[in-house]
Enzyme design. Structure first.
Site, short mmCIF file in Angstrom:
data_model
loop_
_atom_site.label_atom_id
_atom_site.label_comp_id
_atom_site.label_asym_id
_atom_site.label_seq_id
_atom_site.Cartn_x
_atom_site.Cartn_y
_atom_site.Cartn_z
N ASP A 18 3.29 49.49 80.98
CA ASP A 18 2.16 50.40 80.87
C ASP A 18 2.23 51.31 82.10
O ASP A 18 2.91 50.97 83.08
CB ASP A 18 0.88 49.55 80.86
N LEU A 19 1.55 52.45 82.08
CA LEU A 19 1.66 53.38 83.22
C LEU A 19 0.47 53.25 84.17
O LEU A 19 0.60 52.76 85.29
CB LEU A 19 1.79 54.82 82.69
N ASP A 20 -0.70 53.70 83.68
CA ASP A 20 -1.89 53.73 84.53
C ASP A 20 -2.35 52.31 84.85
O ASP A 20 -2.64 51.53 83.96
CB ASP A 20 -2.98 54.52 83.80
N THR A 26 -3.68 56.14 88.38
CA THR A 26 -4.29 57.37 87.90
C THR A 26 -5.71 57.13 87.38
O THR A 26 -6.42 58.08 87.04
CB THR A 26 -3.42 58.03 86.80
N LYS A 54 -10.12 51.84 80.28
CA LYS A 54 -8.72 51.59 80.64
C LYS A 54 -7.86 51.31 79.41
O LYS A 54 -8.22 50.44 78.61
CB LYS A 54 -8.63 50.43 81.63
N ILE A 56 -7.52 53.05 76.87
CA ILE A 56 -8.11 53.64 75.65
C ILE A 56 -7.74 55.13 75.59
O ILE A 56 -7.72 55.81 76.62
CB ILE A 56 -9.66 53.47 75.71
N SER A 123 2.66 53.74 77.08
CA SER A 123 1.39 54.20 77.64
C SER A 123 0.57 54.97 76.61
O SER A 123 1.13 55.65 75.76
CB SER A 123 1.68 55.12 78.83
N ALA A 124 -0.76 54.87 76.73
CA ALA A 124 -1.65 55.65 75.85
C ALA A 124 -1.73 57.10 76.29
O ALA A 124 -2.23 57.96 75.56
CB ALA A 124 -3.04 55.02 75.88
N SER A 125 -1.23 57.39 77.49
CA SER A 125 -1.43 58.74 78.05
C SER A 125 -0.50 59.78 77.45
O SER A 125 0.69 59.55 77.28
CB SER A 125 -1.20 58.70 79.56
N LYS A 154 -3.96 51.12 71.55
CA LYS A 154 -4.08 49.71 71.93
C LYS A 154 -5.52 49.30 71.65
O LYS A 154 -6.41 50.11 71.88
CB LYS A 154 -3.79 49.54 73.42
N GLU A 178 0.96 44.90 81.71
CA GLU A 178 -0.26 45.58 81.30
C GLU A 178 -1.46 45.22 82.19
O GLU A 178 -1.62 44.06 82.56
CB GLU A 178 -0.61 45.14 79.88
N ASP A 179 -2.30 46.23 82.48
CA ASP A 179 -3.50 45.96 83.29
C ASP A 179 -4.78 45.92 82.46
O ASP A 179 -5.83 45.52 82.98
CB ASP A 179 -3.67 47.02 84.39
P1 B16 Z 1 -4.48 60.92 78.69
P2 B16 Z 1 -2.22 53.74 80.14
C1 B16 Z 1 -4.27 55.35 79.61
O1 B16 Z 1 -3.08 55.10 80.29
C2 B16 Z 1 -5.45 55.24 80.58
O2 B16 Z 1 -5.59 53.90 81.03
C3 B16 Z 1 -6.72 55.65 79.87
O3 B16 Z 1 -7.81 55.59 80.77
C4 B16 Z 1 -6.54 57.08 79.31
O4 B16 Z 1 -7.72 57.48 78.61
C5 B16 Z 1 -5.33 57.11 78.39
O5 B16 Z 1 -4.19 56.68 79.11
C6 B16 Z 1 -5.08 58.49 77.83
O6 B16 Z 1 -4.66 59.33 78.87
O7 B16 Z 1 -5.83 61.55 78.68
O8 B16 Z 1 -3.66 61.30 79.92
O9 B16 Z 1 -3.71 61.16 77.41
O10 B16 Z 1 -2.99 52.70 80.91
O11 B16 Z 1 -2.08 53.42 78.66
O12 B16 Z 1 -0.92 54.11 80.80
MG MG Z 2 -3.13 50.75 81.99
#
Ligand code: B16
Ligand code: MG
Length: 225
Positions: A18-20, A26, A54, A56, A123-125, A154, A178-179
């Protein structure tokens, strides 16, 4: 172990990160940007509520925040608000520098690559690639799966299953780092092993929980996979 033997042993095993909250911190930028948006709409939310965001997706995070503020918006307005928040977030991410990573993250990534494991990001980001470029870690990943390639967030396992598929590794031979509770659930639903990053009281379903990647090493990894 001899490096050549390790390369043979681990080429069919993978680490999916996972990233964040695992590689970079971040979450603080997400919090600042969402808070600025809520304040613009004349309400606030707590750090405790922020924990629920987190892992999401951006769209789902906005829906939750608007619910907490008791604010209703049309779909078009929600899209504009999510874009505004993302512009503020990206401004902060653009200030990130090489090695602006969580303690031990670069070292552990290098160690697993050198040992012959395949690596993926899950990552969800939608900003994952920009962030990895900024901190100088993009080349450590064989496959990147982020919010641009998945339709289900997720705790759905899609993001991790796509990572395993991209690497050509069976889910049972993958360890996810994963956090977030939703992320641990996602990895488990995908049939993978999970190392939780954070507290064992929160990440109850993980196979192992460590405070950060600075507490991980190859011996601990080999024991769970
Ligand atoms: P973005 P991860 C997630 O990253 C974050 O934990 C979450 O807070 C954020 O809403 C999501 O990415 C979407 O990010 O707005 O940059 O697309 O923990 O899955 O790496
Ligand atoms: Mg995370």
């Amino acid at each position: 172990m001899h490096p050549a033997l390790a390369l043979i042993m681990f080429k069919h095993k993978a680490c999916i990160f996972d990233l964040d909250g695992v590689i970079v911190d971040t979450a603080i930028y997400h919090f600042k940007a969402w808070k600025r948006l809520a304040n613009k709409l004349n309400f606030d939310f707590t750090e405790e509520e922020n924990e629920k965001l987190k892992g999401i997706s951006r769209v789902r995070s906005l829906e939750l925040i608007l619910e907490w503020g008791g604010v209703k918006k049309t779909e078009t307005e929600r899209l504009q608000l999510a874009t505004l928040k993302n512009d503020w977030y990206v401004e902060m991410v653009n200030q990130m520098r090489k090695d602006d990573t969580l303690p031990g993250a670069s070292e552990f990534l290098k160690a697993v690559k050198d040992a012959g494991y395949k690596t993926a990001l899950g990552s969800a980001s939608k900003n994952a690639t920009i962030i990895l470029k900024k901190v100088g870690l993009l080349d450590f990943f064989d496959v990147i799966v982020d919010g641009n390639q998945v339709s289900a967030s997720k705790p759905d396992p899609e993001v991790f299953l796509k990572g395993a598929e991209g690497l050509g590794i069976e889910p049972i031979n993958c360890v996810v780092f994963e956090d977030a509770i939703a992320g641990v659930e996602a990895a488990k639903a995908g049939g993978m092993k999970v190392v939780g990053i954070g507290s064992a009281d929160v990440l109850k379903d993980a196979d192992l929980v460590v405070a950060g990647l600075y507490k991980m090493n190859l011996e601990k990894l080999e024991k769970i996979i």
